[in-house]
Design an enzyme around this catalytic site. Sequence first.
Site, PDB file in Angstrom:
ATOM      1  N   LYS A   9       0.840  -1.202   0.000  1.00  0.00           N
ATOM      2  CA  LYS A   9       0.000   0.000   0.000  1.00  0.00           C
ATOM      3  C   LYS A   9       0.876   1.253   0.000  1.00  0.00           C
ATOM      4  O   LYS A   9       2.085   1.187   0.243  1.00  0.00           O
ATOM      5  CB  LYS A   9      -0.919  -0.047   1.223  1.00  0.00           C
ATOM      6  CG  LYS A   9      -1.861  -1.261   1.248  1.00  0.00           C
ATOM      7  CD  LYS A   9      -2.718  -1.246   2.507  1.00  0.00           C
ATOM      8  CE  LYS A   9      -3.538  -2.510   2.651  1.00  0.00           C
ATOM      9  NZ  LYS A   9      -4.343  -2.501   3.903  1.00  0.00           N
ATOM     10  N   TYR A  49     -11.955  -3.203  -2.712  1.00  0.00           N
ATOM     11  CA  TYR A  49     -12.424  -3.408  -1.329  1.00  0.00           C
ATOM     12  C   TYR A  49     -13.956  -3.480  -1.247  1.00  0.00           C
ATOM     13  O   TYR A  49     -14.518  -3.151  -0.215  1.00  0.00           O
ATOM     14  CB  TYR A  49     -11.895  -2.287  -0.437  1.00  0.00           C
ATOM     15  CG  TYR A  49     -10.488  -2.501   0.081  1.00  0.00           C
ATOM     16  CD1 TYR A  49     -10.124  -3.692   0.742  1.00  0.00           C
ATOM     17  CD2 TYR A  49      -9.506  -1.522  -0.044  1.00  0.00           C
ATOM     18  CE1 TYR A  49      -8.837  -3.894   1.228  1.00  0.00           C
ATOM     19  CE2 TYR A  49      -8.203  -1.717   0.448  1.00  0.00           C
ATOM     20  CZ  TYR A  49      -7.886  -2.906   1.082  1.00  0.00           C
ATOM     21  OH  TYR A  49      -6.619  -3.107   1.581  1.00  0.00           O
ATOM     22  N   PHE A  57     -15.034   2.817   7.832  1.00  0.00           N
ATOM     23  CA  PHE A  57     -13.715   3.258   7.367  1.00  0.00           C
ATOM     24  C   PHE A  57     -13.537   3.095   5.850  1.00  0.00           C
ATOM     25  O   PHE A  57     -12.478   3.391   5.311  1.00  0.00           O
ATOM     26  CB  PHE A  57     -12.596   2.501   8.105  1.00  0.00           C
ATOM     27  CG  PHE A  57     -12.715   0.997   8.017  1.00  0.00           C
ATOM     28  CD1 PHE A  57     -12.227   0.308   6.915  1.00  0.00           C
ATOM     29  CD2 PHE A  57     -13.311   0.269   9.045  1.00  0.00           C
ATOM     30  CE1 PHE A  57     -12.342  -1.069   6.817  1.00  0.00           C
ATOM     31  CE2 PHE A  57     -13.432  -1.126   8.962  1.00  0.00           C
ATOM     32  CZ  PHE A  57     -12.942  -1.777   7.838  1.00  0.00           C
ATOM     33  N   ARG A  85      -0.879 -14.762   4.063  1.00  0.00           N
ATOM     34  CA  ARG A  85      -1.580 -14.041   5.132  1.00  0.00           C
ATOM     35  C   ARG A  85      -0.830 -14.188   6.464  1.00  0.00           C
ATOM     36  O   ARG A  85      -0.817 -13.290   7.287  1.00  0.00           O
ATOM     37  CB  ARG A  85      -2.999 -14.582   5.283  1.00  0.00           C
ATOM     38  CG  ARG A  85      -3.882 -14.399   4.070  1.00  0.00           C
ATOM     39  CD  ARG A  85      -4.598 -13.104   4.037  1.00  0.00           C
ATOM     40  NE  ARG A  85      -5.578 -12.965   5.116  1.00  0.00           N
ATOM     41  CZ  ARG A  85      -6.353 -11.890   5.257  1.00  0.00           C
ATOM     42  NH1 ARG A  85      -6.252 -10.877   4.398  1.00  0.00           N
ATOM     43  NH2 ARG A  85      -7.216 -11.805   6.257  1.00  0.00           N
ATOM     44  N   THR A  91      -4.694  -8.130  10.823  1.00  0.00           N
ATOM     45  CA  THR A  91      -5.086  -6.836  10.237  1.00  0.00           C
ATOM     46  C   THR A  91      -4.603  -5.653  11.075  1.00  0.00           C
ATOM     47  O   THR A  91      -4.050  -4.701  10.545  1.00  0.00           O
ATOM     48  CB  THR A  91      -6.631  -6.779  10.119  1.00  0.00           C
ATOM     49  OG1 THR A  91      -7.070  -7.926   9.395  1.00  0.00           O
ATOM     50  CG2 THR A  91      -7.080  -5.518   9.417  1.00  0.00           C
ATOM     51  N   ARG A 102       3.387  -7.026   9.302  1.00  0.00           N
ATOM     52  CA  ARG A 102       2.716  -5.943  10.050  1.00  0.00           C
ATOM     53  C   ARG A 102       3.210  -5.878  11.497  1.00  0.00           C
ATOM     54  O   ARG A 102       3.330  -4.791  12.069  1.00  0.00           O
ATOM     55  CB  ARG A 102       1.201  -6.145  10.007  1.00  0.00           C
ATOM     56  CG  ARG A 102       0.599  -5.842   8.632  1.00  0.00           C
ATOM     57  CD  ARG A 102      -0.854  -6.297   8.590  1.00  0.00           C
ATOM     58  NE  ARG A 102      -1.531  -5.956   7.345  1.00  0.00           N
ATOM     59  CZ  ARG A 102      -2.644  -6.551   6.945  1.00  0.00           C
ATOM     60  NH1 ARG A 102      -3.201  -7.510   7.667  1.00  0.00           N
ATOM     61  NH2 ARG A 102      -3.221  -6.186   5.813  1.00  0.00           N
ATOM     62  N   ASN A 112      -1.408  -0.232   7.554  1.00  0.00           N
ATOM     63  CA  ASN A 112      -0.819  -1.555   7.812  1.00  0.00           C
ATOM     64  C   ASN A 112      -0.038  -2.106   6.602  1.00  0.00           C
ATOM     65  O   ASN A 112       0.204  -3.297   6.496  1.00  0.00           O
ATOM     66  CB  ASN A 112      -1.877  -2.528   8.339  1.00  0.00           C
ATOM     67  CG  ASN A 112      -3.003  -2.773   7.355  1.00  0.00           C
ATOM     68  OD1 ASN A 112      -2.971  -2.305   6.213  1.00  0.00           O
ATOM     69  ND2 ASN A 112      -3.990  -3.528   7.773  1.00  0.00           N
ATOM     70  N   HIS A 115      -1.490  -5.585   1.617  1.00  0.00           N
ATOM     71  CA  HIS A 115      -2.743  -6.313   1.429  1.00  0.00           C
ATOM     72  C   HIS A 115      -2.427  -7.710   0.901  1.00  0.00           C
ATOM     73  O   HIS A 115      -1.541  -7.880   0.065  1.00  0.00           O
ATOM     74  CB  HIS A 115      -3.636  -5.610   0.401  1.00  0.00           C
ATOM     75  CG  HIS A 115      -4.700  -6.504  -0.148  1.00  0.00           C
ATOM     76  ND1 HIS A 115      -5.870  -6.759   0.533  1.00  0.00           N
ATOM     77  CD2 HIS A 115      -4.733  -7.276  -1.258  1.00  0.00           C
ATOM     78  CE1 HIS A 115      -6.592  -7.632  -0.170  1.00  0.00           C
ATOM     79  NE2 HIS A 115      -5.926  -7.967  -1.257  1.00  0.00           N
ATOM     80  N   GLU A 126      -9.120 -10.802  -7.429  1.00  0.00           N
ATOM     81  CA  GLU A 126      -8.199  -9.676  -7.302  1.00  0.00           C
ATOM     82  C   GLU A 126      -7.096  -9.727  -8.364  1.00  0.00           C
ATOM     83  O   GLU A 126      -6.718  -8.702  -8.923  1.00  0.00           O
ATOM     84  CB  GLU A 126      -7.613  -9.635  -5.887  1.00  0.00           C
ATOM     85  CG  GLU A 126      -8.670  -9.221  -4.863  1.00  0.00           C
ATOM     86  CD  GLU A 126      -8.271  -9.366  -3.408  1.00  0.00           C
ATOM     87  OE1 GLU A 126      -9.111  -9.085  -2.538  1.00  0.00           O
ATOM     88  OE2 GLU A 126      -7.118  -9.769  -3.124  1.00  0.00           O
TER      89      GLU A 126
HETATM   90  P1  ATP Z   1      -6.245  -6.383   3.556  1.00  0.00           P
HETATM   91  O1  ATP Z   1      -7.550  -6.722   2.862  1.00  0.00           O
HETATM   92  O2  ATP Z   1      -5.814  -4.958   3.323  1.00  0.00           O
HETATM   93  O3  ATP Z   1      -5.191  -7.399   3.283  1.00  0.00           O
HETATM   94  P2  ATP Z   1      -7.178  -7.603   5.949  1.00  0.00           P
HETATM   95  O4  ATP Z   1      -7.716  -8.655   5.043  1.00  0.00           O
HETATM   96  O5  ATP Z   1      -6.218  -8.010   7.013  1.00  0.00           O
HETATM   97  O6  ATP Z   1      -6.478  -6.450   5.128  1.00  0.00           O
HETATM   98  P3  ATP Z   1      -9.785  -6.407   5.990  1.00  0.00           P
HETATM   99  O7  ATP Z   1     -10.818  -6.713   7.012  1.00  0.00           O
HETATM  100  O8  ATP Z   1      -9.938  -6.955   4.620  1.00  0.00           O
HETATM  101  O9  ATP Z   1      -8.366  -6.820   6.630  1.00  0.00           O
HETATM  102  O10 ATP Z   1      -9.647  -4.827   5.929  1.00  0.00           O
HETATM  103  C1  ATP Z   1      -9.065  -4.205   4.812  1.00  0.00           C
HETATM  104  C2  ATP Z   1      -8.273  -3.024   5.280  1.00  0.00           C
HETATM  105  O11 ATP Z   1      -9.145  -2.066   5.866  1.00  0.00           O
HETATM  106  C3  ATP Z   1      -7.245  -3.313   6.373  1.00  0.00           C
HETATM  107  O12 ATP Z   1      -6.031  -3.785   5.884  1.00  0.00           O
HETATM  108  C4  ATP Z   1      -7.079  -1.969   7.026  1.00  0.00           C
HETATM  109  O13 ATP Z   1      -6.147  -1.164   6.325  1.00  0.00           O
HETATM  110  C5  ATP Z   1      -8.457  -1.365   6.878  1.00  0.00           C
HETATM  111  N1  ATP Z   1      -9.197  -1.530   8.131  1.00  0.00           N
HETATM  112  C6  ATP Z   1      -9.710  -2.655   8.646  1.00  0.00           C
HETATM  113  N2  ATP Z   1     -10.308  -2.435   9.818  1.00  0.00           N
HETATM  114  C7  ATP Z   1     -10.169  -1.103  10.055  1.00  0.00           C
HETATM  115  C8  ATP Z   1     -10.585  -0.217  11.100  1.00  0.00           C
HETATM  116  N3  ATP Z   1     -11.243  -0.685  12.152  1.00  0.00           N
HETATM  117  N4  ATP Z   1     -10.242   1.073  10.991  1.00  0.00           N
HETATM  118  C9  ATP Z   1      -9.569   1.546   9.931  1.00  0.00           C
HETATM  119  N5  ATP Z   1      -9.151   0.779   8.901  1.00  0.00           N
HETATM  120  C10 ATP Z   1      -9.453  -0.527   8.964  1.00  0.00           C
HETATM  121 MG    MG Z   2      -8.896  -8.215   3.385  1.00  0.00          MG
END
Ligand code: ATP
Ligand code: MG
Length: 137
Positions: A9, A49, A57, A85, A91, A102, A112, A115, A126
């Site tokens: 990112k 997303y 968010f 992962r 996350t 992370r 973070n 992705h 994706e």
């Molecule tokens: P990613 O999809 O980015 O790999 P992830 O699968 O670990 O991350 P997801 O639940 O898919 O987590 O959330 C996507 C992204 O949204 C997270 O990586 C983070 O940057 C953001 N995110 C998730 N939860 C929050 C939150 N509570 N507040 C702000 N941003 C959040």
């Molecule tokens: Mg995700």
Amino acid sequence: MERTFIAIKPDGVQRGLISEIISRFERKGFKLVAIKIVVPSKEFAQKHYHDLKDRPFFNGLCEFLSSAPVVAMVWEGEGVIKYGRKLIGATDPQKSEPGTIRGDLAVVVGRNIIHGSDGPETAKDEINLWFKREELM
Ligand code: ATP
Ligand code: MG
């Protein structure tokens, strides 16, 4: 062979963590089969997303992803979706184990740095969203 979509990112790119992240995947034994640097549009980020569109968010997340260059990659290898992962960590970087990307390199959930696809279906979707067939090795 199994493939997954991984993106560094904007915060990861700006902090100079591209080689650090790539080397963790390489050292594990996964194979890089596509890579490019792009600034996605906000509409594209919303597509990426889309599963999170009802979360509070969502807008900030899509604004951030589309704010600056992202390194988009496809990695290949046995178990790469799940193990990728694992390399990435939880996350919320406050909950990611030390030793994960992370856990070692990030502090807050909105920054973070990386992705990774969360399953075989999302990996396929994706990869197809971010890459044309001819861009894949
Ligand atoms: P990613 O999809 O980015 O790999 P992830 O699968 O670990 O991350 P997801 O639940 O898919 O987590 O959330 C996507 C992204 O949204 C997270 O990586 C983070 O940057 C953001 N995110 C998730 N939860 C929050 C939150 N509570 N507040 C702000 N941003 C959040
Ligand atoms: Mg995700």
